[in-house]
Enzyme design. Sequence first.
Site, PDB file in Angstrom:
ATOM      1  N   ASP A  80      12.660   4.183  -4.070  1.00 45.74           N
ATOM      2  CA  ASP A  80      12.780   5.597  -3.704  1.00 45.74           C
ATOM      3  C   ASP A  80      14.135   5.913  -3.082  1.00 45.74           C
ATOM      4  O   ASP A  80      14.800   6.878  -3.451  1.00 45.74           O
ATOM      5  CB  ASP A  80      11.676   5.998  -2.725  1.00 45.74           C
ATOM      6  CG  ASP A  80      10.308   6.064  -3.371  1.00 45.74           C
ATOM      7  OD1 ASP A  80      10.224   6.521  -4.535  1.00 45.74           O
ATOM      8  OD2 ASP A  80       9.323   5.659  -2.732  1.00 45.74           O
ATOM      9  N   GLN A 130       6.658   4.534  17.376  1.00 43.27           N
ATOM     10  CA  GLN A 130       5.305   4.565  17.921  1.00 43.27           C
ATOM     11  C   GLN A 130       4.314   5.118  16.905  1.00 43.27           C
ATOM     12  O   GLN A 130       3.161   4.690  16.852  1.00 43.27           O
ATOM     13  CB  GLN A 130       5.250   5.408  19.205  1.00 43.27           C
ATOM     14  CG  GLN A 130       3.893   5.402  19.887  1.00 43.27           C
ATOM     15  CD  GLN A 130       3.474   4.003  20.325  1.00 43.27           C
ATOM     16  OE1 GLN A 130       4.211   3.323  21.034  1.00 43.27           O
ATOM     17  NE2 GLN A 130       2.287   3.563  19.894  1.00 43.27           N
ATOM     18  N   GLU A 185       3.291   1.443   3.354  1.00 39.82           N
ATOM     19  CA  GLU A 185       4.426   2.355   3.360  1.00 39.82           C
ATOM     20  C   GLU A 185       4.075   3.582   4.213  1.00 39.82           C
ATOM     21  O   GLU A 185       3.550   4.571   3.737  1.00 39.82           O
ATOM     22  CB  GLU A 185       4.770   2.804   1.936  1.00 39.82           C
ATOM     23  CG  GLU A 185       5.964   3.746   1.873  1.00 39.82           C
ATOM     24  CD  GLU A 185       5.930   4.697   0.675  1.00 39.82           C
ATOM     25  OE1 GLU A 185       7.001   5.160   0.259  1.00 39.82           O
ATOM     26  OE2 GLU A 185       4.817   4.998   0.167  1.00 39.82           O
ATOM     27  N   LEU A 211       0.836  -1.188   0.000  1.00 39.62           N
ATOM     28  CA  LEU A 211       0.000   0.000   0.000  1.00 39.62           C
ATOM     29  C   LEU A 211       0.880   1.249   0.000  1.00 39.62           C
ATOM     30  O   LEU A 211       1.663   1.475   0.928  1.00 39.62           O
ATOM     31  CB  LEU A 211      -0.925  -0.001   1.215  1.00 39.62           C
ATOM     32  CG  LEU A 211      -1.809  -1.245   1.370  1.00 39.62           C
ATOM     33  CD1 LEU A 211      -2.620  -1.164   2.654  1.00 39.62           C
ATOM     34  CD2 LEU A 211      -2.712  -1.421   0.164  1.00 39.62           C
ATOM     35  N   ASP A 212       0.753   2.059  -1.019  1.00 41.50           N
ATOM     36  CA  ASP A 212       1.589   3.247  -1.192  1.00 41.50           C
ATOM     37  C   ASP A 212       1.104   4.404  -0.325  1.00 41.50           C
ATOM     38  O   ASP A 212      -0.100   4.623  -0.172  1.00 41.50           O
ATOM     39  CB  ASP A 212       1.557   3.659  -2.670  1.00 41.50           C
ATOM     40  CG  ASP A 212       2.422   4.870  -2.957  1.00 41.50           C
ATOM     41  OD1 ASP A 212       3.658   4.765  -2.811  1.00 41.50           O
ATOM     42  OD2 ASP A 212       1.861   5.923  -3.323  1.00 41.50           O
ATOM     43  N   PHE A 213       2.024   5.157   0.245  1.00 42.58           N
ATOM     44  CA  PHE A 213       1.768   6.430   0.942  1.00 42.58           C
ATOM     45  C   PHE A 213       0.550   6.362   1.864  1.00 42.58           C
ATOM     46  O   PHE A 213      -0.368   7.171   1.777  1.00 42.58           O
ATOM     47  CB  PHE A 213       1.604   7.555  -0.084  1.00 42.58           C
ATOM     48  CG  PHE A 213       1.709   8.939   0.525  1.00 42.58           C
ATOM     49  CD1 PHE A 213       2.891   9.376   1.093  1.00 42.58           C
ATOM     50  CD2 PHE A 213       0.621   9.802   0.520  1.00 42.58           C
ATOM     51  CE1 PHE A 213       2.985  10.658   1.653  1.00 42.58           C
ATOM     52  CE2 PHE A 213       0.702  11.075   1.082  1.00 42.58           C
ATOM     53  CZ  PHE A 213       1.887  11.498   1.648  1.00 42.58           C
ATOM     54  N   VAL A 214       0.561   5.405   2.777  1.00 46.25           N
ATOM     55  CA  VAL A 214      -0.579   5.259   3.681  1.00 46.25           C
ATOM     56  C   VAL A 214      -0.642   6.374   4.723  1.00 46.25           C
ATOM     57  O   VAL A 214      -1.656   6.518   5.417  1.00 46.25           O
ATOM     58  CB  VAL A 214      -0.550   3.895   4.389  1.00 46.25           C
ATOM     59  CG1 VAL A 214      -0.719   2.768   3.386  1.00 46.25           C
ATOM     60  CG2 VAL A 214       0.733   3.716   5.199  1.00 46.25           C
TER      61      VAL A 214
END
Length: 562
Positions: free
Chosen positions: A477, A415, A394, A368-371
């Site tokens: 990246d 955390q 991610e 899952l990109d850029f969560v």
Amino acid sequence: MSRPLHYSCSGRSVSVGQCSKRMRAAPARGIPARAETQQKDVQHEAPAPAGAQRVSGSLAGLLGVLFQGAQGAPGSGAADNAMPLLLPRRDADAARKNRPPASLQRIKDEAAAARRALQLARADDAAPGADLRKLLSALDVELAATSAAARGPDGAAVIARALAGLGLAAPAEAVAAELGAAAPLQDAFGGVTPEGSGFEILLQAFNWESHRERWWTRLGTRAEALAGLGVTAVWLPPPTDSVSPEGYLPRDLYCLDSAYGSARELRRCVAALQAAGLLVLGDAVLNHRCASSQGPGGLWNSFGGRLAWDARAIVGDDANFAGRGGPSSGERFDAAPNIDHSQAFVKRDICEWLAWLRTHAGFDGFRLDFVKGFGGEHVGHYMMAAQPALVVGEFWDALAYREGTPEYNQDAHRQRTIDWLNRAAGTATAFDVTTKGILHAVFERCEYWRLRDASGCPPGVMGWWPSRAVTFLENHDTGSTQGHWRFPAFALEQGYAYILTHPGSPCVFWDHLDDPALSHAIRRLIALRRRAGLHCRSQVEIMAAQRDVYAAAVGGALLVSA
């Protein structure tokens, strides 16, 4: 030459990589007081098990020491096919016999309930809420038992948030009252968990330039070779139509013709990888989506294809695209319209699309990109609908630094990842960015004291919630042609030696297979991990963590030292 990294199994030892003399000689500076206190707690390196013997020499030759009856040069085939000598035979037989109830079954049982939650929520049954509370309560009990530090003190609130995300909010007291009556997870159903079997080893099977060739065809032809590397799952790039050739600016979600190849080539690639025994993960970009045409005012906010959304699908605080949805539930991505996942029609469409990717493309799970761009509660909803066999998010966040040097204590950083996992109700894993950042400092500055936190655990997400940590050194990246945060090249062998001998689910990067020596080291380390029976919850006992000394016993079968 400085001391190399060692791995010992049943009286055998292997050295992997070396810390440069320059780094060894660098003065230890900027160490926070807590780190100094920790070093005082461990003054001497713990002794190796009886009979353990350290061996020095080249990486390829030393890895061969672990294999019984190996003859010929490493990589020639003889050593590669030999039986590893990791445990005495009677101990190895006992480990195989005892593993399912002790680890594998526990891994499969954890979070099994969550994957039926959406079905129960939609049931015509008069009491789906009560059944759902029982399942999620049982889930929370199991997670609390295995990951108390990660889950926090208020388990009932975690369940209540998960229920609220499904529109079935209940008072925390009612949820807590269900705990005693919850059925055992194994009686609910025996599905796999978000971390797969718990023994997964992931390969990112592309880099930033892979779109320049017929990538699906190339991967399909290499399926058997990739399986032979020892990995169990592969992560593919975004498969949909996209404004950018790399796939991270998706446009028509139901069009699987991309720069990587046609929809037919994709399906053939997935089938070939699965035929070789590999799980296949598709890269799902859920945070944002590019419009197909201009809407009112000339803004690009009119979507095309099967999901012909309008500006209501865009968050209301995204002024660049005149969104008419609700406020964003996460961090904004400025290059494309940010999707409002609180909209009922958006949530329904994405659930259906993910399920379609599972059946039409054949994906077993997702990356899952850029969560960080949208609330984790939405991820929980989507995963309950899609029921992936393996999923990793991610959640990228900056570590804490002081005058350019990473702080010793990165608890706040990890955390934040744990908080996202909690909001997703434990239905996903996450890349362990904390561990990556700490390993940079460990090898660049030769500061092995960073590998043990103040409580004696590994310092990343791995140390708090190992079953939800996906460890890695580099990706498309940070490395490849982008190079935003490259792992130190001289320490790649050492880095892989660490993540492949510790808990969590390790991820190997495609580019690192291009170097024959490094690729061979990775292959042998994977073999070591698998033969030793290490998994995402393997226990770690850190016996020493000083400036240039690290020693740990992992999973009861492996001694790691530096």
